[in-house]
Motif scaffolding. Structure first.
Motif, PDB file in Angstrom:
ATOM      1  N   SER A  27       0.789  -1.304  -0.646  1.00 37.32           N
ATOM      2  CA  SER A  27       0.112  -0.356  -0.217  1.00 37.32           C
ATOM      3  C   SER A  27       0.667   1.495   0.165  1.00 37.32           C
ATOM      4  N   TYR A  28       1.936   0.945   0.172  1.00 37.54           N
ATOM      5  CA  TYR A  28       3.224   1.879   0.002  1.00 37.54           C
ATOM      6  C   TYR A  28       3.431   2.442  -1.373  1.00 37.54           C
ATOM      7  N   THR A  29       3.780   3.360  -1.696  1.00 41.73           N
ATOM      8  CA  THR A  29       4.923   4.131  -2.364  1.00 41.73           C
ATOM      9  C   THR A  29       6.210   4.263  -2.058  1.00 41.73           C
ATOM     10  N   MET A  30       7.468   2.974  -3.257  1.00 42.13           N
ATOM     11  CA  MET A  30       8.851   2.710  -2.163  1.00 42.13           C
ATOM     12  C   MET A  30       9.334   4.203  -3.347  1.00 42.13           C
ATOM     13  N   GLY A  31      10.171   5.019  -2.519  1.00 42.84           N
ATOM     14  CA  GLY A  31      11.119   4.926  -3.129  1.00 42.84           C
ATOM     15  C   GLY A  31      12.755   5.454  -2.637  1.00 42.84           C
ATOM     16  N   ALA A  76      14.376   7.918  -7.324  1.00 41.27           N
ATOM     17  CA  ALA A  76      13.756   6.754  -7.994  1.00 41.27           C
ATOM     18  C   ALA A  76      12.617   6.601  -7.267  1.00 41.27           C
ATOM     19  N   SER A  77      11.480   6.183  -7.015  1.00 38.53           N
ATOM     20  CA  SER A  77      10.490   5.641  -7.136  1.00 38.53           C
ATOM     21  C   SER A  77       8.761   4.832  -7.379  1.00 38.53           C
ATOM     22  N   ILE A  78       8.449   4.019  -6.959  1.00 38.50           N
ATOM     23  CA  ILE A  78       7.933   2.982  -7.323  1.00 38.50           C
ATOM     24  C   ILE A  78       6.609   2.409  -6.587  1.00 38.50           C
ATOM     25  N   ILE A  79       5.382   2.599  -7.117  1.00 34.68           N
ATOM     26  CA  ILE A  79       4.222   1.914  -6.970  1.00 34.68           C
ATOM     27  C   ILE A  79       3.633   0.798  -6.934  1.00 34.68           C
ATOM     28  N   SER A  80       2.810   0.544  -6.625  1.00 37.16           N
ATOM     29  CA  SER A  80       2.490  -0.214  -5.729  1.00 37.16           C
ATOM     30  C   SER A  80       2.395  -1.800  -7.165  1.00 37.16           C
ATOM     31  N   ASP A  81       1.285  -0.638  -8.368  1.00 41.99           N
ATOM     32  CA  ASP A  81       1.868  -1.182  -9.578  1.00 41.99           C
ATOM     33  C   ASP A  81       2.355  -1.497 -10.549  1.00 41.99           C
ATOM     34  N   GLY A  82       3.540  -1.056  -9.974  1.00 37.76           N
ATOM     35  CA  GLY A  82       4.627  -1.353 -10.377  1.00 37.76           C
ATOM     36  C   GLY A  82       4.947   0.024 -11.497  1.00 37.76           C
ATOM     37  N   ARG A  83       4.558   1.010 -11.726  1.00 37.76           N
ATOM     38  CA  ARG A  83       4.580   2.004 -12.277  1.00 37.76           C
ATOM     39  C   ARG A  83       5.641   3.278 -11.709  1.00 37.76           C
ATOM     40  N   THR A  84       6.571   3.803 -12.244  1.00 35.79           N
ATOM     41  CA  THR A  84       8.028   3.939 -11.633  1.00 35.79           C
ATOM     42  C   THR A  84       8.324   5.497 -12.494  1.00 35.79           C
TER      43      THR A  84
END
Length: 115
Positions: A31-35, A49-57
């Motif tokens: 549920s977190y955006t990871m960066g 860089a960052s990546i949201i849960s569905d893989g978009r970067t």
């Protein structure tokens, strides 16, 4: 208790590669955006860089085409593959987990690139 534990930093010559990992615990990871952020001496912390849960970067301009962020939701882990490293990539790299009302940071891992 939330923990973000980075690993994989170190010394590398210009043109080399490193892979950073960040293992998260205490959060609902998917549920977190990871960066990944970095901070060089005397400079402000900046987004790598960052990546949201569905893989978009999303990538900072200075690393586009050289770095790749990915995540494994089953392992609560986010990665940063860094290729073609440059001296100016030298910094402390921090893992971040963020969503509305929540923001967490790891302790950082040093990446040093020499010419």
């Amino acid at each position: 208790q939330v923990q973000l534990v980075e690993s994989g930093g170190g010394f590398v010559q210009a043109g080399g590669s490193l892979r950073l990992s960040c293992v998260a615990s205490g959060i609902t990871f998917n549920s977190y955006t990871m960066g990944w952020y970095r901070q060089a001496p005397g400079k402000q912390r900046e987004l790598v860089a960052s990546i949201i849960s569905d893989g978009r970067t999303n990538y900072g301009d200075s690393v586009k085409g050289r770095f790749t962020i990915s995540r494994d939701n089953a392992k609560n882990t986010v990665y940063l593959q860094m290729n073609s490293l440059k001296v100016e990539d030298t910094a402390v790299y921090y893992c971040n987990a963020g969503r509305v009302w929540s923001n967490y940071w790891g302790q950082g891992t040093q990446v040093t690139c020499s010419s």
